[in-house]
Design a protein around this motif. Structure first.
Motif, PDB file in Angstrom:
ATOM      1  N   UNK A   1      80.448   4.664  49.142  1.00 31.40           N
ATOM      2  CA  UNK A   1      78.978   4.700  49.367  1.00 31.40           C
ATOM      3  C   UNK A   1      78.475   4.010  50.629  1.00 31.40           C
ATOM      4  N   UNK A   2      77.956   4.772  51.623  1.00 30.15           N
ATOM      5  CA  UNK A   2      77.327   4.212  52.762  1.00 30.15           C
ATOM      6  C   UNK A   2      78.313   3.626  53.627  1.00 30.15           C
ATOM      7  N   UNK A   3      79.486   4.015  53.812  1.00 30.83           N
ATOM      8  CA  UNK A   3      80.616   3.685  54.451  1.00 30.83           C
ATOM      9  C   UNK A   3      80.814   4.222  55.837  1.00 30.83           C
ATOM     10  N   UNK A   4      80.829   3.342  57.029  1.00 32.20           N
ATOM     11  CA  UNK A   4      80.364   3.943  58.309  1.00 32.20           C
ATOM     12  C   UNK A   4      81.918   4.340  58.876  1.00 32.20           C
ATOM     13  N   UNK A   5      82.216   5.667  58.456  1.00 32.17           N
ATOM     14  CA  UNK A   5      83.612   6.195  58.909  1.00 32.17           C
ATOM     15  C   UNK A   5      83.465   6.264  60.449  1.00 32.17           C
ATOM     16  N   UNK A   6      82.405   6.690  60.895  1.00 34.70           N
ATOM     17  CA  UNK A   6      82.047   6.924  62.401  1.00 34.70           C
ATOM     18  C   UNK A   6      81.527   5.745  63.086  1.00 34.70           C
ATOM     19  N   UNK A   7      81.749   4.499  62.603  1.00 35.69           N
ATOM     20  CA  UNK A   7      81.164   3.212  63.201  1.00 35.69           C
ATOM     21  C   UNK A   7      79.800   3.042  62.941  1.00 35.69           C
ATOM     22  N   UNK A   8      79.375   1.968  63.448  1.00 36.53           N
ATOM     23  CA  UNK A   8      77.860   1.359  63.230  1.00 36.53           C
ATOM     24  C   UNK A   8      77.376   1.024  64.702  1.00 36.53           C
ATOM     25  N   UNK A   9      76.243   1.656  64.830  1.00 36.41           N
ATOM     26  CA  UNK A   9      75.463   1.512  66.054  1.00 36.41           C
ATOM     27  C   UNK A   9      75.264  -0.235  65.943  1.00 36.41           C
ATOM     28  N   UNK A  10      74.524  -0.562  64.909  1.00 34.19           N
ATOM     29  CA  UNK A  10      74.132  -1.964  64.766  1.00 34.19           C
ATOM     30  C   UNK A  10      75.406  -2.947  64.948  1.00 34.19           C
ATOM     31  N   UNK A  11      76.495  -2.653  64.511  1.00 26.89           N
ATOM     32  CA  UNK A  11      77.710  -3.546  64.718  1.00 26.89           C
ATOM     33  C   UNK A  11      77.982  -3.430  66.102  1.00 26.89           C
ATOM     34  N   UNK A  12      77.738  -2.340  66.777  1.00 22.90           N
ATOM     35  CA  UNK A  12      78.103  -2.432  68.355  1.00 22.90           C
ATOM     36  C   UNK A  12      77.225  -3.190  68.935  1.00 22.90           C
ATOM     37  N   UNK A  13      75.965  -3.253  68.782  1.00 21.75           N
ATOM     38  CA  UNK A  13      74.752  -4.255  69.090  1.00 21.75           C
ATOM     39  C   UNK A  13      75.368  -5.644  68.825  1.00 21.75           C
ATOM     40  N   UNK A  14      75.562  -5.878  67.936  1.00 24.54           N
ATOM     41  CA  UNK A  14      75.931  -7.187  67.449  1.00 24.54           C
ATOM     42  C   UNK A  14      77.153  -7.879  68.137  1.00 24.54           C
ATOM     43  N   UNK A  15      77.916  -6.773  68.392  1.00 29.82           N
ATOM     44  CA  UNK A  15      79.390  -7.405  69.026  1.00 29.82           C
ATOM     45  C   UNK A  15      79.091  -7.882  70.418  1.00 29.82           C
ATOM     46  N   UNK A  16      77.858  -7.281  71.166  1.00 29.29           N
ATOM     47  CA  UNK A  16      77.589  -7.811  72.569  1.00 29.29           C
ATOM     48  C   UNK A  16      77.140  -9.196  72.577  1.00 29.29           C
ATOM     49  N   UNK A  17      76.751  -9.829  71.393  1.00 19.28           N
ATOM     50  CA  UNK A  17      76.228 -11.253  71.267  1.00 19.28           C
ATOM     51  C   UNK A  17      77.518 -12.096  71.534  1.00 19.28           C
ATOM     52  N   UNK A  18      77.500 -13.034  72.427  1.00 21.44           N
ATOM     53  CA  UNK A  18      78.678 -13.868  72.899  1.00 21.44           C
ATOM     54  C   UNK A  18      79.042 -14.583  71.566  1.00 21.44           C
ATOM     55  N   UNK A  19      80.370 -14.129  71.238  1.00 21.46           N
ATOM     56  CA  UNK A  19      81.184 -15.152  70.133  1.00 21.46           C
ATOM     57  C   UNK A  19      80.807 -14.672  68.767  1.00 21.46           C
ATOM     58  N   UNK A  20      80.101 -13.514  68.597  1.00 19.32           N
ATOM     59  CA  UNK A  20      79.593 -13.126  67.382  1.00 19.32           C
ATOM     60  C   UNK A  20      80.735 -12.325  66.640  1.00 19.32           C
ATOM     61  N   UNK A  21      81.424 -11.367  67.122  1.00 21.55           N
ATOM     62  CA  UNK A  21      82.773 -10.733  66.807  1.00 21.55           C
ATOM     63  C   UNK A  21      83.627 -11.667  66.408  1.00 21.55           C
ATOM     64  N   UNK A  22      83.985 -12.792  67.345  1.00 17.21           N
ATOM     65  CA  UNK A  22      85.019 -13.704  67.081  1.00 17.21           C
ATOM     66  C   UNK A  22      84.779 -14.583  65.512  1.00 17.21           C
ATOM     67  N   UNK A  23      83.593 -14.726  65.385  1.00 16.63           N
ATOM     68  CA  UNK A  23      83.270 -15.421  64.195  1.00 16.63           C
ATOM     69  C   UNK A  23      83.135 -14.583  62.927  1.00 16.63           C
ATOM     70  N   UNK A  24      82.562 -13.594  63.080  1.00 16.87           N
ATOM     71  CA  UNK A  24      82.318 -12.410  61.833  1.00 16.87           C
ATOM     72  C   UNK A  24      83.311 -11.336  62.322  1.00 16.87           C
ATOM     73  N   UNK A  25      84.576 -11.452  62.182  1.00 14.64           N
ATOM     74  CA  UNK A  25      85.619 -10.612  62.405  1.00 14.64           C
ATOM     75  C   UNK A  25      85.627  -9.076  61.788  1.00 14.64           C
ATOM     76  N   UNK A  26      85.033  -9.073  60.942  1.00  9.74           N
ATOM     77  CA  UNK A  26      85.063  -7.651  60.261  1.00  9.74           C
ATOM     78  C   UNK A  26      84.251  -6.702  60.845  1.00  9.74           C
ATOM     79  N   UNK A  27      83.349  -7.266  61.933  1.00 12.80           N
ATOM     80  CA  UNK A  27      82.477  -6.469  62.690  1.00 12.80           C
ATOM     81  C   UNK A  27      83.374  -5.467  63.887  1.00 12.80           C
ATOM     82  N   UNK A  28      84.584  -6.037  64.021  1.00 17.23           N
ATOM     83  CA  UNK A  28      85.297  -5.159  65.073  1.00 17.23           C
ATOM     84  C   UNK A  28      85.655  -3.935  64.332  1.00 17.23           C
TER      85      UNK A  28
END
Length: 213
Positions: free
Chosen positions: A96-123
């Motif tokens: 249900x609502x699974x982003x098989x093609x990825x998430x544009x919002x996650x891509x935006x969030x990953x540009x925030x310094x340190x965000x992806x290192x802390x919230x590792x599922x974003x990768x």
């Protein structure tokens, strides 16, 4: 149904209580259910899959078939769990609502310094993740439910109108499912709706959704 069990898998930064309404609806129809608790805020994919594997060890061999119903990131975790463990008695899956093609919002969030290192599922939610047409290639019987109510400020600012406010419909459908259906709900509430529960039951029972004429 009593010989089968449905495993409910929550999404990013959620817990088993987030799947409670869906679990209750399925239980009322006689299904055995089990809701998991996974480290989807700070744990990486390996940690989430490991936690899933540990929690499912105790039911191994107890049921004829094991079905999976997952929301959002939970669908990707479930796919990785199946790839790793290759369960022999796997039944049907509904994502249900699974982003098989990825998430544009996650891509935006990953540009925030340190965000992806802390919230590792974003990768795992980035558009570079390899989940396109994964269901067709794996031979799984998978139903995809996608929402198309673009609710919330972030969704309206950064996503197309053809999204659920977090995941675009095209991304949800990118997995190459056996069957798919669109429902008029947003990302945060789609898995808690009675209509969704009814569609989940339909797919688990017969391998197709109840499409309107």
């Amino acid at each position: 149904m009593h010989d089968d069990i449905i495993i409910l898998v929550h999404g990013f930064n959620r817990g088993r209580r987030d799947m409670a309404r869906l679990a209750a609806g399925l239980a009322r129809q006689g299904w055995n259910t089990r809701s998991l608790r996974l480290p989807t805020l700070f744990g990486d994919m390996d940690a989430c899959v490991g936690a899933m594997q540990t929690q499912l060890e105790e039911i191994e061999g107890r049921y004829r078939r094991v079905h999976f119903v997952a929301h959002s990131l939970g669908g990707l975790i479930t796919l990785n769990y199946i790839r790793k463990t290759r369960p022999r008695n796997i039944g049907r899956c509904v994502f249900i609502a699974t982003p098989h093609g990825g998430s544009r919002l996650a891509q935006i969030a990953s540009r925030i310094p340190g965000y992806a290192r802390v919230f590792r599922p974003v990768a795992e939610l980035l558009p570079t993740a390899a989940y396109d047409n994964c269901h067709a290639a794996s031979g799984l019987c998978v139903g995809v439910i996608a929402g198309y109510r673009n609710s919330g400020v972030l969704g309206r600012l950064f996503l197309s109108s053809h999204s659920d406010g977090r995941v675009e419909v095209a991304s949800a459908l990118a997995g190459g499912a056996t069957d798919s259906i669109l429902l008029p709900y947003g990302h945060q509430e789609i898995h808690q709706q009675q209509e969704t529960c009814e569609q989940v039951q339909a797919f688990l029972s017969k391998g197709t959704f109840n499409h309107r004429d």
